[in-house]
Scaffold this active site. Structure first.
Site, mmCIF file in Angstrom:
data_model
loop_
_atom_site.group_PDB
_atom_site.id
_atom_site.type_symbol
_atom_site.label_atom_id
_atom_site.label_comp_id
_atom_site.label_asym_id
_atom_site.label_seq_id
_atom_site.Cartn_x
_atom_site.Cartn_y
_atom_site.Cartn_z
ATOM 1 N N ASP A 30 0.846 -1.187 0.000
ATOM 2 C CA ASP A 30 0.000 0.000 0.000
ATOM 3 C C ASP A 30 0.889 1.247 0.000
ATOM 4 O O ASP A 30 1.887 1.316 0.716
ATOM 5 C CB ASP A 30 -0.925 -0.007 1.226
ATOM 6 C CG ASP A 30 -2.073 0.966 1.074
ATOM 7 O OD1 ASP A 30 -3.230 0.509 0.955
ATOM 8 O OD2 ASP A 30 -1.830 2.189 1.076
ATOM 9 N N ILE A 31 0.502 2.239 -0.788
ATOM 10 C CA ILE A 31 1.295 3.471 -0.904
ATOM 11 C C ILE A 31 1.259 4.291 0.387
ATOM 12 O O ILE A 31 2.147 5.112 0.636
ATOM 13 C CB ILE A 31 0.779 4.305 -2.111
ATOM 14 C CG1 ILE A 31 1.838 5.252 -2.630
ATOM 15 C CG2 ILE A 31 -0.503 5.042 -1.779
ATOM 16 C CD1 ILE A 31 1.476 5.897 -3.960
ATOM 17 N N ASN A 87 -12.646 -3.071 2.825
ATOM 18 C CA ASN A 87 -13.517 -1.910 2.988
ATOM 19 C C ASN A 87 -14.530 -1.911 1.848
ATOM 20 O O ASN A 87 -14.165 -2.111 0.686
ATOM 21 C CB ASN A 87 -12.691 -0.623 2.963
ATOM 22 C CG ASN A 87 -11.764 -0.515 4.156
ATOM 23 O OD1 ASN A 87 -12.083 -0.971 5.248
ATOM 24 N ND2 ASN A 87 -10.592 0.077 3.947
ATOM 25 N N GLY A 93 -15.569 2.813 4.147
ATOM 26 C CA GLY A 93 -14.347 3.575 3.905
ATOM 27 C C GLY A 93 -13.626 3.197 2.620
ATOM 28 O O GLY A 93 -12.427 3.454 2.480
ATOM 29 N N GLN A 94 -14.350 2.616 1.668
ATOM 30 C CA GLN A 94 -13.714 2.227 0.402
ATOM 31 C C GLN A 94 -13.438 3.470 -0.434
ATOM 32 O O GLN A 94 -14.349 4.268 -0.684
ATOM 33 C CB GLN A 94 -14.632 1.271 -0.367
ATOM 34 C CG GLN A 94 -14.009 0.746 -1.655
ATOM 35 C CD GLN A 94 -14.907 -0.287 -2.350
ATOM 36 O OE1 GLN A 94 -16.030 -0.542 -1.937
ATOM 37 N NE2 GLN A 94 -14.383 -0.861 -3.419
ATOM 38 N N HIS A 100 -10.316 -5.079 -3.427
ATOM 39 C CA HIS A 100 -8.957 -5.317 -2.926
ATOM 40 C C HIS A 100 -9.024 -5.749 -1.475
ATOM 41 O O HIS A 100 -9.920 -5.351 -0.727
ATOM 42 C CB HIS A 100 -8.069 -4.073 -3.074
ATOM 43 C CG HIS A 100 -8.669 -2.823 -2.511
ATOM 44 N ND1 HIS A 100 -9.650 -2.116 -3.161
ATOM 45 C CD2 HIS A 100 -8.440 -2.155 -1.347
ATOM 46 C CE1 HIS A 100 -9.998 -1.074 -2.434
ATOM 47 N NE2 HIS A 100 -9.286 -1.078 -1.317
ATOM 48 N N HIS A 102 -6.953 -5.693 1.943
ATOM 49 C CA HIS A 102 -5.836 -5.154 2.712
ATOM 50 C C HIS A 102 -5.311 -6.266 3.622
ATOM 51 O O HIS A 102 -6.103 -6.973 4.264
ATOM 52 C CB HIS A 102 -6.298 -4.031 3.637
ATOM 53 C CG HIS A 102 -6.765 -2.789 2.965
ATOM 54 N ND1 HIS A 102 -5.979 -1.663 2.848
ATOM 55 C CD2 HIS A 102 -7.955 -2.469 2.403
ATOM 56 C CE1 HIS A 102 -6.671 -0.707 2.246
ATOM 57 N NE2 HIS A 102 -7.870 -1.162 1.970
HETATM 58 P P1 5GP Z 1 -9.629 1.565 0.330
HETATM 59 O O1 5GP Z 1 -9.631 2.913 0.992
HETATM 60 O O2 5GP Z 1 -10.396 1.616 -0.986
HETATM 61 O O3 5GP Z 1 -10.036 0.433 1.198
HETATM 62 O O4 5GP Z 1 -8.125 1.263 -0.007
HETATM 63 C C1 5GP Z 1 -7.435 1.815 -1.071
HETATM 64 C C2 5GP Z 1 -5.980 1.725 -0.714
HETATM 65 O O5 5GP Z 1 -5.225 1.878 -1.907
HETATM 66 C C3 5GP Z 1 -5.511 2.814 0.254
HETATM 67 O O6 5GP Z 1 -4.984 2.199 1.419
HETATM 68 C C4 5GP Z 1 -4.470 3.590 -0.535
HETATM 69 O O7 5GP Z 1 -3.376 3.997 0.252
HETATM 70 C C5 5GP Z 1 -4.052 2.587 -1.610
HETATM 71 N N1 5GP Z 1 -3.625 3.196 -2.856
HETATM 72 C C6 5GP Z 1 -4.302 4.148 -3.564
HETATM 73 N N2 5GP Z 1 -3.626 4.458 -4.688
HETATM 74 C C7 5GP Z 1 -2.519 3.671 -4.700
HETATM 75 C C8 5GP Z 1 -1.425 3.544 -5.608
HETATM 76 O O8 5GP Z 1 -1.335 4.208 -6.647
HETATM 77 N N3 5GP Z 1 -0.464 2.639 -5.297
HETATM 78 C C9 5GP Z 1 -0.526 1.878 -4.161
HETATM 79 N N4 5GP Z 1 0.483 1.027 -3.948
HETATM 80 N N5 5GP Z 1 -1.542 1.975 -3.277
HETATM 81 C C10 5GP Z 1 -2.526 2.860 -3.542
#
Ligand code: 5GP
Ligand code: ZN
Length: 114
Positions: A30-31, A87, A93-94, A100, A102
């Protein structure tokens, strides 16, 4: 799906260090990590969220489980434990509308989540 960041990563259009790749899945860090170990397991197919899975995706969840077991062992968090989070939707919180998983570990994680 155009403009989907995870489709671009899974399709190799956005250079990203992959922890794992096969015909169905990719995994990458994760970034914006929320724990010492925080990676995402992402289907290559654009599936918006967990409820959108269909019978045609039946092989996906077992494949995700195998990758999680493999990578948590590889990254050394299998012993102390870890958390898998999906999420879903606004209250979940998606922020990225591409399914995906986590995987977080490397520290004790609080419960309940915020
Ligand atoms: P969500 O909030 O949808 O459950 O999770 C999305 C996740 O994707 C977040 O934790 C966010 O940091 C990660 N993320 C978003 N854009 C990128 C990206 O370009 N590269 C990587 N490695 N992670 C990303
Ligand atoms: Zn996508």
């Amino acid at each position: 799906m155009p403009d989907c960041i995870f489709c671009r990563i899974a399709g190799g259009e956005m250079p990203t260090d992959l922890l794992f790749e096969d015909d169905q899945l990719v995994a990458f860090k994760d970034i914006n990590p929320q724990a010492p170990v925080h990676f995402l397991v992402v289907p290559k197919k654009h599936i918006p969220d967990l409820p959108a899975l269909t019978a045609a995706d039946a092989s996906l969840l077992p494949a995700v489980q195998r990758v999680i077991v493999k990578l948590t062992r590889q990254l050394g968090i299998d012993g102390d434990g870890f958390r898998v989070v999906v999420n879903t939707g606004a209250h979940g919180g998606q922020t990225v509308s591409h399914l995906h998983f986590h995987v977080l570990g490397g520290r004790a994680l609080g419960w309940p989540p915020g």
